[in-house]
Design a protein around this motif. Structure first.
Motif, PDB file in Angstrom:
ATOM      1  N   ILE A 106       0.844  -1.193   0.000  1.00 46.61           N
ATOM      2  CA  ILE A 106       0.000   0.000   0.000  1.00 46.61           C
ATOM      3  C   ILE A 106       0.881   1.246   0.000  1.00 46.61           C
ATOM      4  O   ILE A 106       2.073   1.176   0.312  1.00 46.61           O
ATOM      5  CB  ILE A 106      -0.955   0.027   1.210  1.00 46.61           C
ATOM      6  CG1 ILE A 106      -0.174   0.030   2.524  1.00 46.61           C
ATOM      7  CG2 ILE A 106      -1.908  -1.147   1.164  1.00 46.61           C
ATOM      8  CD1 ILE A 106      -1.057   0.110   3.750  1.00 46.61           C
ATOM      9  N   GLU A 154      -8.511  -3.617  -3.941  1.00 49.08           N
ATOM     10  CA  GLU A 154      -9.537  -2.904  -3.178  1.00 49.08           C
ATOM     11  C   GLU A 154      -9.511  -3.241  -1.686  1.00 49.08           C
ATOM     12  O   GLU A 154     -10.092  -2.522  -0.866  1.00 49.08           O
ATOM     13  CB  GLU A 154     -10.930  -3.237  -3.715  1.00 49.08           C
ATOM     14  CG  GLU A 154     -11.216  -2.772  -5.121  1.00 49.08           C
ATOM     15  CD  GLU A 154     -12.594  -3.201  -5.585  1.00 49.08           C
ATOM     16  OE1 GLU A 154     -13.342  -2.335  -6.053  1.00 49.08           O
ATOM     17  OE2 GLU A 154     -12.924  -4.408  -5.452  1.00 49.08           O
ATOM     18  N   LEU A 157      -8.376  -0.652   1.456  1.00 52.82           N
ATOM     19  CA  LEU A 157      -9.370   0.371   1.788  1.00 52.82           C
ATOM     20  C   LEU A 157     -10.627  -0.265   2.370  1.00 52.82           C
ATOM     21  O   LEU A 157     -11.259   0.296   3.270  1.00 52.82           O
ATOM     22  CB  LEU A 157      -9.715   1.197   0.549  1.00 52.82           C
ATOM     23  CG  LEU A 157     -10.554   2.459   0.800  1.00 52.82           C
ATOM     24  CD1 LEU A 157      -9.875   3.369   1.814  1.00 52.82           C
ATOM     25  CD2 LEU A 157     -10.797   3.209  -0.509  1.00 52.82           C
ATOM     26  N   GLU A 160     -10.009  -0.866   6.011  1.00 46.56           N
ATOM     27  CA  GLU A 160     -10.121   0.339   6.826  1.00 46.56           C
ATOM     28  C   GLU A 160     -11.576   0.780   6.995  1.00 46.56           C
ATOM     29  O   GLU A 160     -11.993   1.168   8.084  1.00 46.56           O
ATOM     30  CB  GLU A 160      -9.305   1.473   6.221  1.00 46.56           C
ATOM     31  CG  GLU A 160      -9.492   2.774   6.997  1.00 46.56           C
ATOM     32  CD  GLU A 160      -8.409   3.781   6.779  1.00 46.56           C
ATOM     33  OE1 GLU A 160      -7.381   3.705   7.464  1.00 46.56           O
ATOM     34  OE2 GLU A 160      -8.594   4.641   5.902  1.00 46.56           O
ATOM     35  N   ARG A 161     -12.344   0.725   5.923  1.00 48.00           N
ATOM     36  CA  ARG A 161     -13.741   1.139   6.043  1.00 48.00           C
ATOM     37  C   ARG A 161     -14.497   0.242   7.003  1.00 48.00           C
ATOM     38  O   ARG A 161     -15.395   0.688   7.724  1.00 48.00           O
ATOM     39  CB  ARG A 161     -14.393   1.145   4.651  1.00 48.00           C
ATOM     40  CG  ARG A 161     -13.913   2.307   3.792  1.00 48.00           C
ATOM     41  CD  ARG A 161     -14.505   2.282   2.413  1.00 48.00           C
ATOM     42  NE  ARG A 161     -14.147   3.470   1.652  1.00 48.00           N
ATOM     43  CZ  ARG A 161     -14.419   3.651   0.373  1.00 48.00           C
ATOM     44  NH1 ARG A 161     -15.066   2.696  -0.300  1.00 48.00           N
ATOM     45  NH2 ARG A 161     -14.059   4.755  -0.241  1.00 48.00           N
ATOM     46  N   ASP A 243     -13.390   9.394   2.970  1.00 47.01           N
ATOM     47  CA  ASP A 243     -13.778   8.139   2.328  1.00 47.01           C
ATOM     48  C   ASP A 243     -12.786   7.750   1.236  1.00 47.01           C
ATOM     49  O   ASP A 243     -12.716   6.574   0.846  1.00 47.01           O
ATOM     50  CB  ASP A 243     -15.178   8.254   1.725  1.00 47.01           C
ATOM     51  CG  ASP A 243     -16.270   8.180   2.766  1.00 47.01           C
ATOM     52  OD1 ASP A 243     -15.993   7.641   3.863  1.00 47.01           O
ATOM     53  OD2 ASP A 243     -17.382   8.653   2.502  1.00 47.01           O
ATOM     54  N   ASP A 244     -12.028   8.721   0.738  1.00 46.47           N
ATOM     55  CA  ASP A 244     -11.084   8.467  -0.348  1.00 46.47           C
ATOM     56  C   ASP A 244      -9.629   8.469   0.106  1.00 46.47           C
ATOM     57  O   ASP A 244      -8.750   8.047  -0.645  1.00 46.47           O
ATOM     58  CB  ASP A 244     -11.251   9.526  -1.458  1.00 46.47           C
ATOM     59  CG  ASP A 244     -12.637   9.491  -2.086  1.00 46.47           C
ATOM     60  OD1 ASP A 244     -13.206   8.386  -2.185  1.00 46.47           O
ATOM     61  OD2 ASP A 244     -13.152  10.560  -2.467  1.00 46.47           O
ATOM     62  N   PRO A 246      -7.105   7.011   2.823  1.00 46.43           N
ATOM     63  CA  PRO A 246      -6.906   6.090   3.947  1.00 46.43           C
ATOM     64  C   PRO A 246      -6.048   6.734   5.028  1.00 46.43           C
ATOM     65  O   PRO A 246      -5.275   7.663   4.775  1.00 46.43           O
ATOM     66  CB  PRO A 246      -6.187   4.898   3.297  1.00 46.43           C
ATOM     67  CG  PRO A 246      -5.570   5.435   2.056  1.00 46.43           C
ATOM     68  CD  PRO A 246      -6.454   6.540   1.584  1.00 46.43           C
ATOM     69  N   SER A 247      -6.185   6.237   6.241  1.00 45.50           N
ATOM     70  CA  SER A 247      -5.517   6.853   7.385  1.00 45.50           C
ATOM     71  C   SER A 247      -4.005   6.848   7.243  1.00 45.50           C
ATOM     72  O   SER A 247      -3.332   7.756   7.742  1.00 45.50           O
ATOM     73  CB  SER A 247      -5.925   6.132   8.675  1.00 45.50           C
ATOM     74  OG  SER A 247      -5.540   4.766   8.631  1.00 45.50           O
ATOM     75  N   GLU A 249      -2.324   7.468   4.713  1.00 45.07           N
ATOM     76  CA  GLU A 249      -1.884   8.539   3.825  1.00 45.07           C
ATOM     77  C   GLU A 249      -2.225   9.923   4.372  1.00 45.07           C
ATOM     78  O   GLU A 249      -1.780  10.946   3.832  1.00 45.07           O
ATOM     79  CB  GLU A 249      -2.538   8.382   2.434  1.00 45.07           C
ATOM     80  CG  GLU A 249      -2.107   7.143   1.682  1.00 45.07           C
ATOM     81  CD  GLU A 249      -2.776   7.035   0.313  1.00 45.07           C
ATOM     82  OE1 GLU A 249      -3.375   8.031  -0.122  1.00 45.07           O
ATOM     83  OE2 GLU A 249      -2.700   5.959  -0.302  1.00 45.07           O
TER      84      GLU A 249
END
Length: 302
Positions: A106, A154, A157, A160-161, A243-244, A246-247, A249
């Motif tokens: 990632i 996918e 992400l 994380e969601r 939502d786009d 990720p933590s 980043e």
């Protein structure tokens, strides 16, 4: 005004009696067919869908499920809440699936050593960890059957969601495991936290604990802050959609994302998020509640 004469009664069936009802493929097939149906099904229609020719045998199994997993009204048969949750657990693979997943690279760097991060699935846990020092950024249970619903790229992400959806449930006081009442506490990390390597360098962390099933969720204070509605709106106004992003980043685009201890008795911490020279800070008390929100264009003023 509450009615003091009001009573509440919750009856519990013996679990061994309830789960024994599911030890038959015909009964599981009944639950699956009712789950797939858009409306209640009549006896004949349901029997045809399940594929049991013997009406008496089918009726025997259907009656075993009534009141626990299936209900009947004038429109036909449908699932109870328990029946829906059993089917959901089967689809999620909670009891039936096993997973083998190679590490997924990632776009993020380890806070400890600066090496690359990977997403992995190990011991029924989705993890974001470093490929060099093995520092774990996040670790949480993830339904194994859900992994096949996503393409490989996918999954990070999706991981994380999922954990943030469970975190949102926890912050509202409900256990993601048993739906029981969840209590929160703020704990200062004065001696270094060793149970969860992802939190060992945090000055404080949040503990969400369920007395009913013993489930615990540990989270950093900045996780609470960046998912709080005021901070989400603050970032959205600056074209940052969580939502786009990720933590792992997020720190690359924020001016500040840090937590400091304000007091130890009672415990109070401030978590500050900044972007574009503007800052918002949330003060969190010892019950994990946000008790104050501060805004400024001066980092030293919050």
């Amino acid at each position: 005004m509450s009615d003091e004469s009001e009573t509440r009664t919750v009856e519990h069936r013996p679990p061994e009696e309830t789960f024994s009802l599911l030890a038959d493929e015909t009964r599981l097939a009944i639950l699956r067919e009712l789950s797939d149906a858009d409306e209640p099904l009549g006896f004949s229609d349901l029997r045809a869908r399940v594929g049991v020719r013997d009406s008496g045998k089918f009726n025997y199994h259907l009656k075993k499920l009534l009141d626990s997993f299936v209900r009947r009204d004038e429109d036909g048969y449908e699932l109870t809440l328990a029946g829906s949750q059993v089917v959901g657990a089967l689809l999620a693979g909670t009891y039936t699936a096993s997973v083998s997943l190679d590490p997924i690279e990632i776009d993020g760097d380890c806070r400890e050593c600066g090496a690359s991060l990977v997403a992995v699935y190990e011991d029924e846990h989705a993890k974001i960890r470093c490929i060099e020092c093995d520092t774990v950024r996040m670790s949480f249970t993830f339904p194994p059957g859900t992994i096949e619903q996503y393409d490989r790229e996918e999954l990070p992400l999706a991981f994380e969601r999922w954990v943030f959806s469970e975190f949102a449930q926890a912050t509202r006081g409900f256990c993601p495991n048993c739906s029981g009442r969840l209590d929160a506490s703020l704990e200062l990390n004065e001696d270094g936290h060793d149970r969860n390597r992802s939190l060992r360098n945090e000055v404080a962390y949040l503990r969400y604990h369920c007395d009913r099933c013993g489930n615990e969720m540990l989270a950093s204070v900045d996780t609470l802050a960046t998912n709080h509605s005021t901070v989400v709106a603050f970032l959205a106004d600056r074209d940052i959609d969580l939502d786009d992003v990720p933590s792992w980043e997020l720190n690359q685009i924020l001016d500040a994302n840090e937590t400091e201890v304000l007091s130890s008795d009672p415990s109070r911490v401030r978590s500050t998020v900044g972007v574009g020279g503007e800052y918002i800070a949330l003060v969190v008390d010892d019950f994990g509640e946000v008790v104050d929100v501060e805004r400024s264009d001066d980092r030293e003023a919050v």
